[in-house]
Design a protein around this motif. Structure first.
Motif, PDB file in Angstrom:
ATOM      1  N   TYR A   2     -27.379  -1.538  24.912  1.00 57.56           N
ATOM      2  CA  TYR A   2     -28.548  -0.673  24.769  1.00 57.56           C
ATOM      3  C   TYR A   2     -29.390  -0.684  26.042  1.00 57.56           C
ATOM      4  CZ  TYR A   2     -33.185   0.905  23.374  1.00 57.56           C
ATOM      5  OH  TYR A   2     -34.388   1.559  23.321  1.00 57.56           O
ATOM      6  N   TYR A   3     -29.654   0.520  26.556  1.00 55.45           N
ATOM      7  CA  TYR A   3     -30.584   0.712  27.671  1.00 55.45           C
ATOM      8  C   TYR A   3     -31.690   1.641  27.178  1.00 55.45           C
ATOM      9  CZ  TYR A   3     -26.887  -1.427  30.394  1.00 55.45           C
ATOM     10  OH  TYR A   3     -25.943  -2.304  30.860  1.00 55.45           O
ATOM     11  N   PRO A   4     -32.942   1.188  27.200  1.00 54.81           N
ATOM     12  CA  PRO A   4     -34.046   1.927  26.578  1.00 54.81           C
ATOM     13  C   PRO A   4     -34.127   3.417  26.913  1.00 54.81           C
ATOM     14  CG  PRO A   4     -34.804  -0.240  27.230  1.00 54.81           C
ATOM     15  CD  PRO A   4     -33.397  -0.112  27.756  1.00 54.81           C
ATOM     16  N   PRO A   5     -33.875   3.854  28.158  1.00 53.30           N
ATOM     17  CA  PRO A   5     -34.002   5.297  28.425  1.00 53.30           C
ATOM     18  C   PRO A   5     -33.078   6.170  27.568  1.00 53.30           C
ATOM     19  CG  PRO A   5     -33.954   4.072  30.487  1.00 53.30           C
ATOM     20  CD  PRO A   5     -33.597   3.102  29.409  1.00 53.30           C
ATOM     21  N   VAL A   6     -31.951   5.615  27.132  1.00 53.76           N
ATOM     22  CA  VAL A   6     -30.982   6.408  26.367  1.00 53.76           C
ATOM     23  C   VAL A   6     -31.538   6.805  25.002  1.00 53.76           C
ATOM     24  CG1 VAL A   6     -28.629   6.446  25.422  1.00 53.76           C
ATOM     25  CG2 VAL A   6     -29.089   5.270  27.585  1.00 53.76           C
ATOM     26  N   LYS A   7     -32.506   6.039  24.504  1.00 57.24           N
ATOM     27  CA  LYS A   7     -33.096   6.346  23.202  1.00 57.24           C
ATOM     28  C   LYS A   7     -33.657   7.760  23.175  1.00 57.24           C
ATOM     29  CE  LYS A   7     -36.670   4.740  19.975  1.00 57.24           C
ATOM     30  NZ  LYS A   7     -37.732   3.720  19.724  1.00 57.24           N
ATOM     31  N   GLN A   8     -34.212   8.187  24.288  1.00 56.52           N
ATOM     32  CA  GLN A   8     -34.793   9.530  24.354  1.00 56.52           C
ATOM     33  C   GLN A   8     -33.729  10.600  24.141  1.00 56.52           C
ATOM     34  OE1 GLN A   8     -36.956  10.223  27.986  1.00 56.52           O
ATOM     35  NE2 GLN A   8     -37.632  12.286  27.387  1.00 56.52           N
ATOM     36  N   LEU A   9     -32.522  10.349  24.670  1.00 59.54           N
ATOM     37  CA  LEU A   9     -31.425  11.304  24.467  1.00 59.54           C
ATOM     38  C   LEU A   9     -31.014  11.355  23.006  1.00 59.54           C
ATOM     39  CD1 LEU A   9     -29.051  10.593  27.512  1.00 59.54           C
ATOM     40  CD2 LEU A   9     -30.768  12.401  27.286  1.00 59.54           C
ATOM     41  N   ALA A  10     -30.964  10.195  22.375  1.00 61.59           N
ATOM     42  CA  ALA A  10     -30.527  10.127  20.975  1.00 61.59           C
ATOM     43  C   ALA A  10     -31.509  10.794  20.035  1.00 61.59           C
ATOM     44  CB  ALA A  10     -30.305   8.667  20.584  1.00 61.59           C
ATOM     45  N   ILE A  11     -32.795  10.737  20.373  1.00 65.81           N
ATOM     46  CA  ILE A  11     -33.823  11.324  19.510  1.00 65.81           C
ATOM     47  C   ILE A  11     -33.860  12.838  19.626  1.00 65.81           C
ATOM     48  CG2 ILE A  11     -36.323  11.497  19.138  1.00 65.81           C
ATOM     49  CD1 ILE A  11     -36.528   8.557  19.945  1.00 65.81           C
ATOM     50  N   ASN A  12     -33.737  13.333  20.832  1.00 69.37           N
ATOM     51  CA  ASN A  12     -33.997  14.752  21.084  1.00 69.37           C
ATOM     52  C   ASN A  12     -32.757  15.618  21.300  1.00 69.37           C
ATOM     53  OD1 ASN A  12     -36.839  14.283  21.048  1.00 69.37           O
ATOM     54  ND2 ASN A  12     -36.712  13.499  23.143  1.00 69.37           N
ATOM     55  N   ASN A  13     -31.575  15.014  21.278  1.00 66.89           N
ATOM     56  CA  ASN A  13     -30.361  15.775  21.580  1.00 66.89           C
ATOM     57  C   ASN A  13     -29.231  15.394  20.632  1.00 66.89           C
ATOM     58  OD1 ASN A  13     -30.992  16.998  24.532  1.00 66.89           O
ATOM     59  ND2 ASN A  13     -31.835  14.939  24.384  1.00 66.89           N
ATOM     60  N   ALA A  14     -28.173  16.193  20.664  1.00 63.77           N
ATOM     61  CA  ALA A  14     -26.973  15.879  19.889  1.00 63.77           C
ATOM     62  C   ALA A  14     -26.143  14.893  20.708  1.00 63.77           C
ATOM     63  CB  ALA A  14     -26.178  17.154  19.599  1.00 63.77           C
ATOM     64  N   LEU A  15     -26.329  13.611  20.445  1.00 65.74           N
ATOM     65  CA  LEU A  15     -25.633  12.550  21.180  1.00 65.74           C
ATOM     66  C   LEU A  15     -24.425  12.083  20.376  1.00 65.74           C
ATOM     67  CD1 LEU A  15     -25.672  10.540  23.624  1.00 65.74           C
ATOM     68  CD2 LEU A  15     -26.938   8.977  22.126  1.00 65.74           C
ATOM     69  N   VAL A  16     -23.246  12.173  20.988  1.00 69.41           N
ATOM     70  CA  VAL A  16     -22.002  11.738  20.355  1.00 69.41           C
ATOM     71  C   VAL A  16     -21.480  10.525  21.118  1.00 69.41           C
ATOM     72  CG1 VAL A  16     -19.634  12.358  19.755  1.00 69.41           C
ATOM     73  CG2 VAL A  16     -21.460  14.072  19.568  1.00 69.41           C
ATOM     74  N   ILE A  17     -21.159   9.471  20.381  1.00 69.30           N
ATOM     75  CA  ILE A  17     -20.748   8.202  20.992  1.00 69.30           C
ATOM     76  C   ILE A  17     -19.276   7.932  20.712  1.00 69.30           C
ATOM     77  CG2 ILE A  17     -21.140   5.709  21.067  1.00 69.30           C
ATOM     78  CD1 ILE A  17     -24.009   6.272  20.091  1.00 69.30           C
ATOM     79  N   GLU A  18     -18.531   7.623  21.775  1.00 69.49           N
ATOM     80  CA  GLU A  18     -17.125   7.232  21.628  1.00 69.49           C
ATOM     81  C   GLU A  18     -17.051   5.714  21.456  1.00 69.49           C
ATOM     82  OE1 GLU A  18     -14.120   8.999  24.251  1.00 69.49           O
ATOM     83  OE2 GLU A  18     -13.434   6.955  24.681  1.00 69.49           O
ATOM     84  N   VAL A  19     -16.366   5.268  20.411  1.00 68.16           N
ATOM     85  CA  VAL A  19     -16.207   3.842  20.127  1.00 68.16           C
ATOM     86  C   VAL A  19     -14.767   3.455  20.444  1.00 68.16           C
ATOM     87  CG1 VAL A  19     -16.369   2.037  18.379  1.00 68.16           C
ATOM     88  CG2 VAL A  19     -17.966   3.984  18.322  1.00 68.16           C
ATOM     89  N   ASN A  20     -14.608   2.598  21.470  1.00 67.77           N
ATOM     90  CA  ASN A  20     -13.279   2.253  21.965  1.00 67.77           C
ATOM     91  C   ASN A  20     -12.785   0.884  21.504  1.00 67.77           C
ATOM     92  OD1 ASN A  20     -12.630   4.432  24.142  1.00 67.77           O
ATOM     93  ND2 ASN A  20     -14.779   3.904  24.442  1.00 67.77           N
ATOM     94  N   THR A  21     -13.704   0.052  21.030  1.00 69.45           N
ATOM     95  CA  THR A  21     -13.333  -1.300  20.650  1.00 69.45           C
ATOM     96  C   THR A  21     -14.334  -1.821  19.629  1.00 69.45           C
ATOM     97  OG1 THR A  21     -12.827  -3.508  21.548  1.00 69.45           O
ATOM     98  CG2 THR A  21     -14.729  -2.365  22.478  1.00 69.45           C
ATOM     99  N   ASN A  22     -14.009  -2.951  19.038  1.00 60.98           N
ATOM    100  CA  ASN A  22     -14.974  -3.621  18.169  1.00 60.98           C
ATOM    101  C   ASN A  22     -16.001  -4.252  19.089  1.00 60.98           C
ATOM    102  OD1 ASN A  22     -16.382  -5.471  16.473  1.00 60.98           O
ATOM    103  ND2 ASN A  22     -14.665  -5.407  15.034  1.00 60.98           N
ATOM    104  N   PHE A  23     -17.036  -3.497  19.370  1.00 62.27           N
ATOM    105  CA  PHE A  23     -17.977  -3.844  20.436  1.00 62.27           C
ATOM    106  C   PHE A  23     -18.597  -5.220  20.246  1.00 62.27           C
ATOM    107  CE2 PHE A  23     -22.020  -3.522  22.764  1.00 62.27           C
ATOM    108  CZ  PHE A  23     -21.559  -3.064  23.991  1.00 62.27           C
ATOM    109  N   MET A  24     -19.062  -5.513  19.047  1.00 63.22           N
ATOM    110  CA  MET A  24     -19.757  -6.776  18.815  1.00 63.22           C
ATOM    111  C   MET A  24     -18.816  -7.971  18.978  1.00 63.22           C
ATOM    112  SD  MET A  24     -22.766  -5.729  18.462  1.00 63.22           S
ATOM    113  CE  MET A  24     -23.439  -7.363  18.213  1.00 63.22           C
ATOM    114  N   LYS A  25     -17.606  -7.860  18.476  1.00 62.77           N
ATOM    115  CA  LYS A  25     -16.656  -8.967  18.608  1.00 62.77           C
ATOM    116  C   LYS A  25     -16.250  -9.177  20.066  1.00 62.77           C
ATOM    117  CE  LYS A  25     -14.671  -8.808  13.955  1.00 62.77           C
ATOM    118  NZ  LYS A  25     -13.449  -8.583  13.140  1.00 62.77           N
ATOM    119  N   GLU A  26     -16.063  -8.069  20.781  1.00 62.05           N
ATOM    120  CA  GLU A  26     -15.656  -8.198  22.179  1.00 62.05           C
ATOM    121  C   GLU A  26     -16.763  -8.814  23.026  1.00 62.05           C
ATOM    122  OE1 GLU A  26     -14.451  -5.194  25.792  1.00 62.05           O
ATOM    123  OE2 GLU A  26     -13.494  -4.890  23.848  1.00 62.05           O
ATOM    124  N   VAL A  27     -17.997  -8.360  22.815  1.00 63.00           N
ATOM    125  CA  VAL A  27     -19.119  -8.911  23.585  1.00 63.00           C
ATOM    126  C   VAL A  27     -19.286 -10.402  23.303  1.00 63.00           C
ATOM    127  CG1 VAL A  27     -21.632  -8.860  23.870  1.00 63.00           C
ATOM    128  CG2 VAL A  27     -20.353  -6.725  23.755  1.00 63.00           C
TER     129      VAL A  27
END
Length: 368
Positions: A96-121
């Motif tokens: 999470y990078y705070p500036p991206v929140k603005q995109l998610a609130i005001n635009n159609a943001l589509v996220i590609e999920v490539n891995t089990n992010f939490m387990k990998e991190v």
């Protein structure tokens, strides 16, 4: 349709991820207006020679002040994306990078999920895992849609709990750009692997084990150097480091079989659609894997699927030898892998973008 592709990318033009992004956009451009916004610490304007479309690059410093520098780069990218006024914004799941929140609130943001992010991190940083555990909901809860590369990820509670529209699209490859290689007709049995260091789920240590168990075979590892493995390599295992496509094509041509992901269990997963496996198949190489492949739910004669466990090499050595010997002097028929083509994959992705846009427009109309 106007598509902004925002990507946080620190892998060069010879990486599978970079090539995937370029091939995706090349298809989108046939039907849409597209611009890529790249946030990076190690790429610069010189990468533009690898593609022919509109882009913007935002660099940050890899020093003690890196976080502030990175946030500034994201702020600049977000401001430019908003000014560009896209219909949909596409991005790959990231911290999470705070500036991206603005995109998610005001635009159609589509996220590609490539891995089990939490387990990998969690595998490489407890601190980053705790940060993501607390912050990932900020973006995921506001996303307009999700794209999963395998069905297993779509069923993960960390994503399912947000009840977002989603689609399943396994990774593809621009098959039309390469030719099926002629078979290796020499007496030498040769296996090839393409990967990178630092990814325990690739199972490089298992390939080394296989090389020790099969001293009469030759093993070519691309993307891995001597300094990146533990101990010394057996004499029949050759470490080439990073190579570009024209260089490693020569190795693929003299190989009989390729090796895919062998240790996905270390990442807490059992299903995947690895980019490297699509590339192997595009060139006509049969592949040894150890996971359920999203695009081959019923298996295939040219895929040897080992158990997804730690001892899958030692307990299946005869099976591996039989498979490799069976495919010696043969190639995978092109017509059996055409469904992996980037064109087919991206047509489905574009359809999903249109659905997301229409759903958002209807929602805004109803509010009015």
């Amino acid at each position: 349709m106007r598509i902004a592709y925002m990507v946080h990318l620190n892998m060069g033009p010879d990486s599978g991820v970079f090539k995937k992004i370029i091939s995706q956009i090349n298809v989108w451009l046939q039907y849409s207006d597209v611009k890529i916004f790249i946030i990076t610490r190690c790429l610069d304007e010189s990468i533009k020679k690898y593609y022919n479309f509109d882009s913007a690059i935002y660099t940050y410093q890899n020093r003690s002040i890196a976080y502030r520098s990175r946030i500034t780069a994201f702020e600049r990218a977000v401001n430019d994306i908003i000014a560009w006024n896209p219909d949909v914004i596409y991005t790959r799941q990231d911290h999470y990078y705070p500036p991206v929140k603005q995109l998610a609130i005001n635009n159609a943001l589509v996220i590609e999920v490539n891995t089990n992010f939490m387990k990998e991190v969690r595998m490489y940083s407890r601190l980053k895992w705790l940060y993501s555990l607390a912050s990932s909901r900020i973006i995921l809860s506001k996303a307009a849609g999700l794209v999963f590369v395998c069905s297993e990820l779509a069923q993960e509670y960390q994503y399912r709990k947000y009840n977002k529209p989603y689609t399943l699209i396994g990774n593809g490859f621009p098959i039309e750009e390469v030719k099926t290689l002629p078979p290796n007709n020499t007496d030498t049995v040769r296996l090839v692997f393409i990967g990178q260091a630092g990814c325990s789920w690739h199972g490089v240590d298992k390939i080394i084990r296989l090389a020790n168990l099969c001293p009469g075979w030759e093993f070519e590892l691309i993307g891995i150097s001597q300094s990146e493995i533990d101990g010394s390599a057996p004499t029949n295992l050759h470490l080439h480091g990073k190579l570009n496509r024209s260089q490693y094509e020569q190795i693929l041509q003299i190989s009989d079989c390729a090796i895919g992901t062998l240790a996905l269990h270390r990442n807490g997963m059992k299903e995947a659609s690895p980019l490297k496996v699509r590339e192997y198949l595009a060139y006509g190489l049969p592949v040894i894997i150890a996971y359920e492949d999203t695009d081959f739910p019923n298996g295939a004669s040219f895929l040897l699927k080992l158990p997804n466990c730690e001892d899958n090499i030692d307990n299946n050595i005869q099976l591996i030898q039989n498979f490799v010997n069976q495919w010696k002097g043969k190639r995978v028929p092109r017509n059996e892998v055409m469904h992996l083509s980037t064109w087919q994959k991206e047509s489905k992705r574009l359809d999903f973008f249109r659905q997301v846009i229409n759903r958002r427009n209807c929602s805004e109309t109803n509010r009015d």
